[in-house]
Design an enzyme around this catalytic site. Structure first.
Site, PDB file in Angstrom:
ATOM      1  N   HIS A  27       9.757  -8.767  51.613  1.00 35.83           N
ATOM      2  CA  HIS A  27       9.553  -9.767  51.167  1.00 35.83           C
ATOM      3  C   HIS A  27      10.714 -11.089  51.221  1.00 35.83           C
ATOM      4  O   HIS A  27      11.123 -11.375  50.241  1.00 35.83           O
ATOM      5  CB  HIS A  27       8.698  -9.735  49.718  1.00 35.83           C
ATOM      6  N   TYR A  79      14.247   0.258  46.789  1.00 33.11           N
ATOM      7  CA  TYR A  79      14.350  -0.885  46.053  1.00 33.11           C
ATOM      8  C   TYR A  79      15.801  -1.088  45.829  1.00 33.11           C
ATOM      9  O   TYR A  79      16.582  -2.078  46.169  1.00 33.11           O
ATOM     10  CB  TYR A  79      13.672  -1.009  44.609  1.00 33.11           C
TER      11      TYR A  79
END
Length: 351
Positions: free
Chosen positions: A64, A332
């Site tokens: 993203h 992450y």
């Protein structure tokens, strides 16, 4: 293999090769965060396969990469306070820092080329605790295991000779992971919207709400838009940044709103398999309204330094037993550390 099974398999492969691959692959990028079993996979290995698809763009998220920061507030109506002791569900307002994005690792990708979109939010409670959540605009997840995710990533990588995925690899994947078939069926009829403002964003994974007495309720949630749906247009497909421009324009005219709606599980509803949609008759609770009032370019915005790790949860919300959810944090963190280190290096070079 009977003729019907062979035809079905060929249909799935053909759909993927002519256009579904980007939907699956980029949709999976949203969840490319630590679905890792240490003895079998590593965050380095997962980030590497993501970069093989999206390329290396230093200073940006590995997933993203293209997005925009937003600011606003969550106005709780108090309805969810009976299910969760989290402070933000009492009546009142909570500050929110969010981010809209399209899936994939290329910050220069055209908005129209990536049908899967995301909304990430960080709620800042008055007691200092935060709730961070990452949601996307699809109803359920394609695969049910960590291994399945990684195998799909590798199966859909372009072949060096043709520049396209190898149909035999994808066919083998479909045979090994039949749980992906409902996702193919949904993707076949899916039409992207013309605006982030009209997208419904879903948690996909299940979580547990915990009340003041310690009672637990398994839930999923959605951000349900107040803005009506309009399909992507031919004009949108000529504008590489139409989603960002549309968002800025709409917020110049006024606020944008979504309702936070919890879906309550009943006995038999699984919390550990996000490929399974819960029945449509499940009870829902409207917990309040998300109100956004400002958009800011991401590289200079307040969302740039936020790791939207879905396991950053306040007292009153807890993870379910979904193995995928419990593993997301490691990648992450890996992606966050990489990009912030690169940003620091770039800042030093510009001094």
């Amino acid at each position: 293999m009977n003729i019907k099974s062979q035809v079905n398999r060929q249909t799935f492969v053909r759909l993927a090769l002519v256009g579904i691959i980007p939907l699956i692959l980029f949709g999976l990028f949203l969840w490319a965060g630590g679905w890792l079993t240490p003895e079998r996979l590593t965050s380095d290995k997962l980030v590497t396969v993501l970069q093989q698809s999206g390329g290396v763009h230093k200073g940006y998220r590995r997933n993203h990469a293209k997005g925009m920061c937003v600011l606003g507030k969550f106005i709780s109506n108090g309805n969810a306070s009976t299910l969760s002791r989290a402070i933000l569900f009492g009546k009142g307002e909570t500050a929110v820092t969010g981010r809209f994005a399209i899936a994939g690792g290329n910050p220069g990708a055209p908005d129209y080329a990536v049908p899967v979109r995301s909304m990430a939010l960080s709620f800042q409670q008055s007691n200092g605790e935060q709730w961070r959540t990452g949601m996307n605009a699809m109803p359920f997840f394609p695969v049910s295991s960590v291994e399945g995710f990684y195998e799909l990533q590798t199966a859909t990588l372009p072949d060096a000779a043709t520049g396209k995925p190898n149909p035999e690899k994808l066919s083998a994947f479909v045979m090994q992971h039949p749980e992906i078939k409902p996702f193919f069926a949904w993707a076949k009829q899916y039409i992207p919207s013309s605006s982030w403002a009209s997208d419904r964003f879903n948690s996909l994974n299940a979580f547990r709400l915990i009340d003041k007495a310690g009672n637990e309720q398994l839930v999923r949630w959605s951000m349900v838009p107040h803005t009506g749906f309009a399909p992507i247009s031919d004009a949108d497909k000529q504008n590489t940044d139409f989603l960002q421009q549309d968002l800025v324009h709409r917020l110049e005219q006024g606020t944008l709103e979504w309702d936070l709606v919890f879906t309550l599980a009943q006995a038999g509803d699984k919390g550990n398999d996000s490929t399974k949609a819960w029945p449509a008759d499940r009870k829902t609770i409207n917990a309040g309204t998300l109100v956004l009032n400002k958009a800011i370019p991401q590289q200079q915005g307040p969302c740039n330094d936020i790791n939207y790790d879905p396991l950053i949860l306040p007292d009153g919300i807890a993870a379910s037993d979904d193995p995928i959810l419990n593993a997301r944090s490691s990648a992450y963190a890996k992606s966050y550390n990489l990009r912030t280190h690169e940003q620091a290096q770039q800042a030093g070079e510009n001094l």
